[in-house]
Design a protein around this motif. Structure first.
Motif, PDB file in Angstrom:
ATOM      1  N   LYS A 181       0.414  -0.966  -0.074  1.00  0.00           N
ATOM      2  CA  LYS A 181       0.173  -0.045  -0.087  1.00  0.00           C
ATOM      3  C   LYS A 181       0.639   1.116   0.682  1.00  0.00           C
ATOM      4  O   LYS A 181       0.511   2.265  -0.823  1.00  0.00           O
ATOM      5  CB  LYS A 181      -0.809  -0.193   1.781  1.00  0.00           C
ATOM      6  CG  LYS A 181      -2.066   1.471   1.299  1.00  0.00           C
ATOM      7  CD  LYS A 181      -3.427   1.026   2.492  1.00  0.00           C
ATOM      8  CE  LYS A 181      -3.503   2.446   2.529  1.00  0.00           C
ATOM      9  NZ  LYS A 181      -4.497   2.961   3.890  1.00  0.00           N
ATOM     10  N   LYS A 182       1.980   1.230   0.784  1.00  0.00           N
ATOM     11  CA  LYS A 182       3.164   2.373   0.664  1.00  0.00           C
ATOM     12  C   LYS A 182       3.384   2.772  -0.734  1.00  0.00           C
ATOM     13  O   LYS A 182       3.307   4.152  -1.138  1.00  0.00           O
ATOM     14  CB  LYS A 182       3.956   2.486   1.705  1.00  0.00           C
ATOM     15  CG  LYS A 182       3.794   2.384   3.103  1.00  0.00           C
ATOM     16  CD  LYS A 182       4.358   2.089   3.805  1.00  0.00           C
ATOM     17  CE  LYS A 182       4.196   2.801   5.332  1.00  0.00           C
ATOM     18  NZ  LYS A 182       4.671   2.324   6.379  1.00  0.00           N
ATOM     19  N   ARG A 183       4.426   1.916  -1.782  1.00  0.00           N
ATOM     20  CA  ARG A 183       4.239   2.203  -2.642  1.00  0.00           C
ATOM     21  C   ARG A 183       2.871   2.700  -3.318  1.00  0.00           C
ATOM     22  O   ARG A 183       3.287   3.412  -4.198  1.00  0.00           O
ATOM     23  CB  ARG A 183       4.946   0.384  -3.160  1.00  0.00           C
ATOM     24  CG  ARG A 183       4.693   0.996  -4.879  1.00  0.00           C
ATOM     25  CD  ARG A 183       5.386  -0.304  -5.317  1.00  0.00           C
ATOM     26  NE  ARG A 183       6.434  -1.358  -4.721  1.00  0.00           N
ATOM     27  CZ  ARG A 183       7.031  -2.607  -4.250  1.00  0.00           C
ATOM     28  NH1 ARG A 183       6.497  -3.289  -4.294  1.00  0.00           N
ATOM     29  NH2 ARG A 183       8.318  -1.938  -3.473  1.00  0.00           N
ATOM     30  N   GLU A 185       0.781   4.179  -2.820  1.00  0.00           N
ATOM     31  CA  GLU A 185       0.110   5.381  -2.209  1.00  0.00           C
ATOM     32  C   GLU A 185       1.375   6.591  -3.048  1.00  0.00           C
ATOM     33  O   GLU A 185       0.698   7.860  -3.104  1.00  0.00           O
ATOM     34  CB  GLU A 185       0.143   5.646  -0.575  1.00  0.00           C
ATOM     35  CG  GLU A 185      -0.917   5.570   0.111  1.00  0.00           C
ATOM     36  CD  GLU A 185      -1.095   4.825   1.420  1.00  0.00           C
ATOM     37  OE1 GLU A 185      -2.203   5.291   2.054  1.00  0.00           O
ATOM     38  OE2 GLU A 185       0.181   4.693   2.086  1.00  0.00           O
ATOM     39  N   SER A 186       2.571   6.200  -2.418  1.00  0.00           N
ATOM     40  CA  SER A 186       3.524   6.498  -3.087  1.00  0.00           C
ATOM     41  C   SER A 186       3.811   7.164  -4.478  1.00  0.00           C
ATOM     42  O   SER A 186       4.107   8.221  -5.105  1.00  0.00           O
ATOM     43  CB  SER A 186       5.383   5.844  -2.603  1.00  0.00           C
ATOM     44  OG  SER A 186       5.228   6.616  -1.197  1.00  0.00           O
TER      45      SER A 186
END
Length: 346
Positions: A181-183, A185-186
């Motif tokens: 998820k962080k990838r 969002e980034s």
């Protein structure tokens, strides 16, 4: 689940039928004329081995509520840049979403995801259940190996107007504790909806690692009288530096001649154009050319602008493209029916 496809050119795998009416008999299934493609599912061995057929094969025998996802669902919906091939040309496994209520089963050529599915995540297109574009793209971005892979999933799906960045952000906000998820969002923070080809993603991010500058994707450039001059792959409007990815199509005679004409034009305008090509060691050479372009970029009066004249129709966002009439789409987007680098082949 049993499929009832309406798309031509694909074969629906069959169950074994002891009478041989709706499928192969047990004996026929063991012979060379039939290929096993899923749990208790067979299709004629001579059926064309296309990407769409592989997607149908992967869906055969899945539990109810399951569906192909990721690049496969986008390909089924006509997304141009999701061809099912890895960088070396080998077929990618078909990603399928089975939800969190089914045990994961290994199958050759299939990648099974047990991430839960929200209500409405699965739709039916031409008789085949697939995940909706926002689910397909966010999955593809989450499982990508790196930033470039995640950006490509987002930006190349936006190319076909299947998703917008706003829609993806809204969907992502509901993903809790999902791997990757962080990838995702980034990537959404820096995604652009006006990318025309995969290599533009690579060039833009490499450029910004060398020179952290705001870049415009496929920004039309006009003269001061409002005439369209050219549309580079990338443009740093403040510095007056443009970038082009040069695929093999540019070696063709007429295309090469047009490129030389454009080089002469941009020199007269005072725009420095830097070209990236494929091949080993190209990034180092591109960085050298890019550094030189910024050193040469002038600060004098400009004979060009990115301000769009009244007659121009802006197609730089998914929302604007979706709002076009069929006739206007043909007029303003026909140039995107292109070759390797996002430029029309004559």
């Amino acid at each position: 689940m049993d499929l009832h496809l309406t798309r031509p050119g694909v074969v629906v795998p069959s169950r074994i039928d002891p009478r041989g009416l709706s499928g192969p008999t047990p004996g026929q299934a063991r012979g060379p004329a039939w290929a096993r493609v899923g749990p208790a599912r067979y299709r004629p061995a001579g059926a064309p081995d296309t990407v769409t057929q592989r997607i149908v094969d992967a869906d055969a025998g899945l539990p109810d509520g399951s569906a192909p996802t990721g690049w496969a669902a986008l390909h089924w919906q006509g997304a141009r840049w999701f061809d099912g091939l890895a960088a070396d040309g080998t077929p990618l496994p078909i990603p399928v979403a089975v939800g969190d209520r089914h045990a994961k089963r290994r199958r050759a050529g299939v990648r099974v995801s047990e991430d839960w599915l929200f209500p409405g995540d699965v739709t039916v297109v031409d008789g085949l259940p697939i995940t909706v574009p926002v689910r397909s793209v966010t999955y593809e971005a989450r499982v990508a190996r790196d930033e470039i892979g995640a950006l490509r999933a987002i930006e190349l799906a936006a190319y076909d107007d299947l998703v917008s960045v706003a829609e993806l952000r809204a969907y992502t906000s509901h993903l809790v504790s999902r791997p990757g998820k962080k990838r995702l969002e980034s990537a959404l923070e820096i995604a652009d909806e006006n990318v025309w080809s995969p290599m533009e993603v690579v060039m833009r991010r490499f450029w910004q690692r060398c020179h952290e500058r705001p870049l415009l994707c496929n920004q039309p450039v006009f003269d001061l009288a409002g005439h369209h001059l050219f549309t580079p792959d990338l443009l740093d409007p403040e510095a007056g530096v443009a970038g082009e990815y040069d695929g093999s199509v540019h070696e063709a005679g007429r295309r090469r001649s047009q490129d030389l004409d454009r080089t002469e034009l941009t020199r007269r305008l005072g725009i420095e154009v830097v070209t990236m090509m494929g091949g080993a060691g190209e990034q180092r050479r591109f960085q050298h050319r890019l550094d030189g372009a910024y050193q040469r970029a002038g600060s004098g009066p400009r004979a060009w602008t990115i301000e769009q004249p009244d007659w121009w129709v802006d197609t730089s966002t998914v929302a604007r493209r979706r709002a076009l009439s069929p006739a206007d789409r043909e007029r303003w987007l026909a140039h995107r029916r292109t070759g390797q680098n996002g430029r029309e082949i004559a």
